[in-house]
Design a protein around this motif. Structure first.
Motif, PDB file in Angstrom:
ATOM      1  N   ASN A 131       0.815  -1.214   0.000  1.00  0.00           N
ATOM      2  CA  ASN A 131       0.000   0.000   0.000  1.00  0.00           C
ATOM      3  C   ASN A 131       0.852   1.268   0.000  1.00  0.00           C
ATOM      4  O   ASN A 131       0.483   2.269  -0.615  1.00  0.00           O
ATOM      5  CB  ASN A 131      -0.952  -0.007   1.199  1.00  0.00           C
ATOM      6  CG  ASN A 131      -2.124  -0.948   0.958  1.00  0.00           C
ATOM      7  OD1 ASN A 131      -2.690  -0.985  -0.131  1.00  0.00           O
ATOM      8  ND2 ASN A 131      -2.474  -1.731   1.964  1.00  0.00           N
ATOM      9  N   ALA A 143       1.976   1.855  -3.478  1.00  0.00           N
ATOM     10  CA  ALA A 143       0.919   2.347  -4.369  1.00  0.00           C
ATOM     11  C   ALA A 143       0.397   3.714  -3.958  1.00  0.00           C
ATOM     12  O   ALA A 143      -0.274   4.383  -4.732  1.00  0.00           O
ATOM     13  CB  ALA A 143      -0.228   1.340  -4.418  1.00  0.00           C
ATOM     14  N   GLY A 144       0.675   4.123  -2.711  1.00  0.00           N
ATOM     15  CA  GLY A 144       0.267   5.455  -2.270  1.00  0.00           C
ATOM     16  C   GLY A 144      -1.094   5.528  -1.640  1.00  0.00           C
ATOM     17  O   GLY A 144      -1.789   6.551  -1.732  1.00  0.00           O
ATOM     18  N   ARG A 145      -1.511   4.464  -0.990  1.00  0.00           N
ATOM     19  CA  ARG A 145      -2.840   4.483  -0.376  1.00  0.00           C
ATOM     20  C   ARG A 145      -2.901   5.485   0.770  1.00  0.00           C
ATOM     21  O   ARG A 145      -1.990   5.542   1.594  1.00  0.00           O
ATOM     22  CB  ARG A 145      -3.162   3.092   0.167  1.00  0.00           C
ATOM     23  CG  ARG A 145      -4.564   2.971   0.694  1.00  0.00           C
ATOM     24  CD  ARG A 145      -4.843   1.557   1.174  1.00  0.00           C
ATOM     25  NE  ARG A 145      -6.253   1.309   1.019  1.00  0.00           N
ATOM     26  CZ  ARG A 145      -6.766   0.352   0.271  1.00  0.00           C
ATOM     27  NH1 ARG A 145      -6.001  -0.482  -0.362  1.00  0.00           N
ATOM     28  NH2 ARG A 145      -8.059   0.228   0.160  1.00  0.00           N
ATOM     29  N   PRO A 146      -3.983   6.306   0.824  1.00  0.00           N
ATOM     30  CA  PRO A 146      -4.127   7.257   1.926  1.00  0.00           C
ATOM     31  C   PRO A 146      -4.221   6.508   3.253  1.00  0.00           C
ATOM     32  O   PRO A 146      -4.715   5.377   3.306  1.00  0.00           O
ATOM     33  CB  PRO A 146      -5.454   7.962   1.635  1.00  0.00           C
ATOM     34  CG  PRO A 146      -5.765   7.683   0.207  1.00  0.00           C
ATOM     35  CD  PRO A 146      -5.101   6.384  -0.127  1.00  0.00           C
ATOM     36  N   GLU A 201       1.387  11.385  -6.487  1.00  0.00           N
ATOM     37  CA  GLU A 201       0.016  10.965  -6.192  1.00  0.00           C
ATOM     38  C   GLU A 201      -0.173   9.533  -6.686  1.00  0.00           C
ATOM     39  O   GLU A 201       0.534   9.096  -7.609  1.00  0.00           O
ATOM     40  CB  GLU A 201      -0.976  11.871  -6.932  1.00  0.00           C
ATOM     41  CG  GLU A 201      -1.025  13.301  -6.443  1.00  0.00           C
ATOM     42  CD  GLU A 201      -1.565  13.417  -5.030  1.00  0.00           C
ATOM     43  OE1 GLU A 201      -2.515  12.672  -4.695  1.00  0.00           O
ATOM     44  OE2 GLU A 201      -1.021  14.225  -4.247  1.00  0.00           O
ATOM     45  N   PRO A 202      -1.131   8.816  -6.110  1.00  0.00           N
ATOM     46  CA  PRO A 202      -1.331   7.426  -6.541  1.00  0.00           C
ATOM     47  C   PRO A 202      -1.509   7.291  -8.057  1.00  0.00           C
ATOM     48  O   PRO A 202      -0.946   6.392  -8.682  1.00  0.00           O
ATOM     49  CB  PRO A 202      -2.617   7.016  -5.818  1.00  0.00           C
ATOM     50  CG  PRO A 202      -2.723   7.917  -4.651  1.00  0.00           C
ATOM     51  CD  PRO A 202      -2.036   9.190  -5.023  1.00  0.00           C
ATOM     52  N   GLU A 203      -2.313   8.222  -8.666  1.00  0.00           N
ATOM     53  CA  GLU A 203      -2.547   8.094 -10.104  1.00  0.00           C
ATOM     54  C   GLU A 203      -1.273   8.372 -10.903  1.00  0.00           C
ATOM     55  O   GLU A 203      -1.071   7.818 -11.983  1.00  0.00           O
ATOM     56  CB  GLU A 203      -3.711   8.977 -10.568  1.00  0.00           C
ATOM     57  CG  GLU A 203      -3.518  10.475 -10.397  1.00  0.00           C
ATOM     58  CD  GLU A 203      -4.088  10.967  -9.070  1.00  0.00           C
ATOM     59  OE1 GLU A 203      -4.057  10.216  -8.074  1.00  0.00           O
ATOM     60  OE2 GLU A 203      -4.577  12.113  -9.044  1.00  0.00           O
ATOM     61  N   LEU A 256      -0.589  -2.070  -8.649  1.00  0.00           N
ATOM     62  CA  LEU A 256      -0.863  -2.904  -7.475  1.00  0.00           C
ATOM     63  C   LEU A 256      -2.053  -3.809  -7.766  1.00  0.00           C
ATOM     64  O   LEU A 256      -3.137  -3.323  -8.095  1.00  0.00           O
ATOM     65  CB  LEU A 256      -1.180  -2.025  -6.256  1.00  0.00           C
ATOM     66  CG  LEU A 256      -1.708  -2.752  -5.014  1.00  0.00           C
ATOM     67  CD1 LEU A 256      -0.666  -3.711  -4.437  1.00  0.00           C
ATOM     68  CD2 LEU A 256      -2.130  -1.741  -3.939  1.00  0.00           C
TER      69      LEU A 256
END
Lengths: 256, 480
Positions: free
Chosen positions: A45, A48-51, A71-73, A82
């Motif tokens: 996570n 992938a950059g999950r908040p 940023e995740p995108e 992911l």
């Protein structure tokens, strides 16, 4: 391709990752194994950059860039993927439509022209065959009413269509029967190539019979306690994670 | 951090909030019989219509303000509103499109309304209502060749009094409800459509409403009659400038479908909703009702409600003709401090009458969204069927969704189905889409459009695109 150094991360002020060091080169497949609660999914996570995950120290370099500031995108558009442990359902949003939006967002980022409907369909159909996915699934809403196995196959399909450079598979084998496991593994193996790196996170050795890794890491209590070749996975299967728990916490959790 | 993602509601701009500078002929605020006589006189109406208005006004005076809707607002001072406002022009209004005040034309250009004859290419004939009066009706001539009447309500009163008199108030009686009675007393203009027997209207007919003047109410009246075997698709769009005070919009729409006639009525409502804190905005208190008078007639309502401080409307169908069909497809979005209490009534009287209700409510910020619907199967409605589906989508923790479905079945052969769901746009869904390269804002509109798809597909093509875009703009900043 990816260099993780001294990565510390916490969730709700609880430290989960306590100094991860990991380097994965292009074309390599690394497996991370560990007991429940060892931080495997947290690692996925954070990449992938999950908040909700706070990095408190360390860094993640992806092709020489600081991944954590994206940023995740943006990470996705740069080629990070992911495969979720629990893919969510998105009612009403057609699977194909969603895939097309994703493909075109990534293409736009790369300065490529958007795929038209025909080219896109061609690409998706070819990849759907790879994971033995019926075309009817493409027209259904994203993951809605999918079985556990169908959801995981849908993740691999997305990976096949989006063609990432670095793919993280978060316990993709969990909840799969042996046939589904083979389908998923075949899909991953078909995508292996010298430019692409994989991080395969799993609880069980079983998956690694089908996706044979170059390196296996053992994650216990937020740290990598041992790394080795595929034979390490087999040793783990015999000895259990308990042998690796430096603080004893891991073995306690593994037994719980 | 994760809940913050959903709760942060930033300012998305209300695009249509400009004011047009034209000379207005406005009656001073206040309402009594003299004001009604004045409005009627300004429009040169026949006596029967003045009497009809006064009768409605007397009824209105005795009616209590309805308080049952799930909306909250301070009492309206009906004496502080001006009941007639028209752009000043030469004596009798524009004779052709060329004579329209260039400022007004510019307004409609900015709104993207194809007022000019090029609109023909778009296949849309437009009647534009600016404050109280109808300023232009395009393609009247073209339509007249097929006997179709599409004109302002005032013109219809002058040119086709027999039709107006026959149908006016036949679906929504003057004393039907508080705001309908008020409208009947003071309505100033609107649109009139008549499709003769067996004629399929070759283009979409459209009305564009705009409230411009300050402190005015807009009380338009739309009457659409589809004669035997006729077909018409009618579109309605609405905007208003941004003003700090609330403005009242109390319209009445009546539809009449005779034997085997079909009327499709689509609305994209984007009245000014007020600011973030709920200051200003339109009170949209509207009565819309269709009568499926003839056998195998069909009335279909599709509405996309994205504006107004308060929306209070229930486009309904009275299914009197045997085998007649009623449909209601609705998307209602509330954000900031907006409140909506909307839904439909399907009254089954004829045999084998069928109705479908699909309602999608989206609440964001502090928005409150209520679905209120009645399905009534009368004893005569042998074999009637209804299917209702009410779905609510919540964004953030401060909004609300409420469902009030009423079902009254008085015939044992009827089949009534009701389904309802409530879901949330979750951080997990947004992250999932982000992790595939889709930006957070696009992720939200993807989810919302997916949620609304069943309704959007009922809209005429170009309207569906507009509605989709509108929702995107409206939801900008709804997530971080």
């Amino acid at each position: 391709m990816i260099e993780i150094s001294n990565l510390h991360a916490s969730v709700d002020d609880r430290e989960i990752l306590r100094g991860i060091d990991l380097r994965i080169g292009a074309g390599e497949v690394h497996a991370v194994m560990g007991p429940n609660g060892s931080g495997k999914s947290t690692l996925a996570n954070v990449i992938a950059g999950r908040p909700g995950y706070t990095v408190t120290a360390g860094q993640v370099l992806y092709r020489g860039r600081d991944l954590l500031e994206l940023e995740p995108e943006e990470r996705a558009r740069e080629g990070v993927f992911l495969a979720f442990q629990y893919p969510v359902e998105i009612p009403g949003v057609n699977n194909l439509y969603f895939l097309k939006a994703a493909v075109n967002a990534i293409r736009k980022h790369r300065g490529e022209a958007e795929l038209d409907a025909l080219d896109f369909m061609e690409r998706v159909q070819a990849r759907a065959g790879l994971v033995k996915m019926d075309e009817a699934f493409l027209k259904r809403p994203v993951n809605e009413g999918f079985s556990g196995g169908e959801k995981k196959r849908n993740e691999i399909l997305q990976m096949a269509v989006l063609e990432p450079t670095f793919a993280v598979l978060d316990e993709t084998d969990s909840g799969l029967d042996i046939d589904a496991l083979k389908v998923v593994a075949d899909g991953v193996n078909a995508l292996r190539n010298p430019e692409r790196a994989f991080l395969v996170i799993t609880h069980y050795q079983r998956l690694l019979d089908y996706i044979v890794p170059d390196v296996v890491h053992v994650l216990v209590d937020g740290r990598i306690v041992e790394s080795g070749g595929p034979e390490l996975a087999l040793a783990l299967e015999e000895r259990g994670y308990g042998a690796f728990g430096r603080h004893g916490g891991a073995s306690r959790r593994a037994g719980a | 951090m994760s809940s913050e993602t959903l709760e942060r509601l930033a300012d998305s701009q209300y695009e249509h909030g400009f004011v047009t500078d034209v000379e207005q002929d406005t009656v001073p605020p206040g309402l009594d019989e003299d004001v009604i006589r004045l409005i009627s006189a300004k429009k040169g109406e026949p006596d029967w219509l003045l009497e009809w208005r006064l009768e409605a006004f007397r009824g209105w005076q005795q009616m209590p303000v309805p308080a049952w809707a799930h909306v909250h607002y301070p009492p309206i001072d009906f004496q502080a509103i001006s009941y007639y406002s028209a752009p000043k022009q030469g004596s009798d209004g524009p004779k052709s499109l060329d004579e329209i005040d260039p400022e007004i034309k510019k307004t409609y250009d900015r709104l993207g309304i194809p007022l000019a004859e090029q609109a023909f290419l778009a296949g849309v004939a437009v009647d534009a209502v600016f404050d109280s009066v109808s300023v232009a009706t395009s393609y009247k001539g073209k339509l007249a060749e097929q006997g179709i009447i599409f004109c302002s309500f005032s013109e219809a009163v002058r040119e086709h009094p027999e039709l107006v008199r026959q149908y006016l108030g036949s679906v929504v009686p003057t004393r039907d409800n508080y705001y309908a009675a008020l409208n009947s007393a003071v309505f100033s203009d609107g649109s009139f459509v008549y499709i003769p027997k067996g004629v399929r209207c070759p283009m979409e007919l459209s009305t564009y409403f705009r409230i411009n003047a300050k402190n005015t109410g807009q009380f338009e009246r739309t009457l659409i009659v589809a004669d035997e075997g006729a077909y018409v698709s009618y579109l309605e769009g609405c905007t208003a400038p941004m003003r700090d005070e609330n403005q009242l919009h109390a319209a009445v729409v009546e539809l009449v479908a005779l034997d085997r006639a079909t009327i499709k009525y689509s609305t994209v409502q984007n009245w000014y909703p007020g600011d973030k804190d709920g200051r200003g905005g339109i009170y949209n208190f509207v009565t819309k009702r269709g009568l499926c008078k003839g056998v195998k007639s069909k009335i279909s309502w599709t509405q996309v409600e994205t504006g107004s401080a308060i929306t209070w409307k229930y486009p309904s169908c009275i299914l009197r003709g045997d085998d007649s069909v009623g449909e209601f497809y609705s998307v209602a979005l509330t954000r900031d401090r907006m409140q909506a209490d909307t839904g439909t009534k399907m009254i089954h009287i004829g045999k084998r009458t069928r109705s479908t209700i699909v309602s999608k409510g989206i609440s964001a910020g502090h928005g409150q969204n209520a679905y209120r619907g009645l399905v009534k199967i009368m004893p005569t409605a042998e074999g009637a069927r209804n299917y209702s589906q009410c779905d609510s989508l919540l964004m953030g923790a401060a909004c609300g969704a409420h469902t009030f479905p009423y079902v009254e079945v008085q015939n044992p052969t009827a089949q009534v189905e009701h389904e309802a769901t409530t879901s949330k746009v979750s951080d997990d869904q947004i992250f999932y889409l982000q992790s595939r390269g889709i930006a957070a804002e696009d992720a939200v509109s993807l989810i919302v459009n997916g949620f609304c798809k069943e309704v959007f597909k009922e809209l005429p093509m170009e309207f569906a695109v507009e509605a989709q875009k509108l929702l995107e703009i409206k939801l900008e900043g709804s997530v971080g």
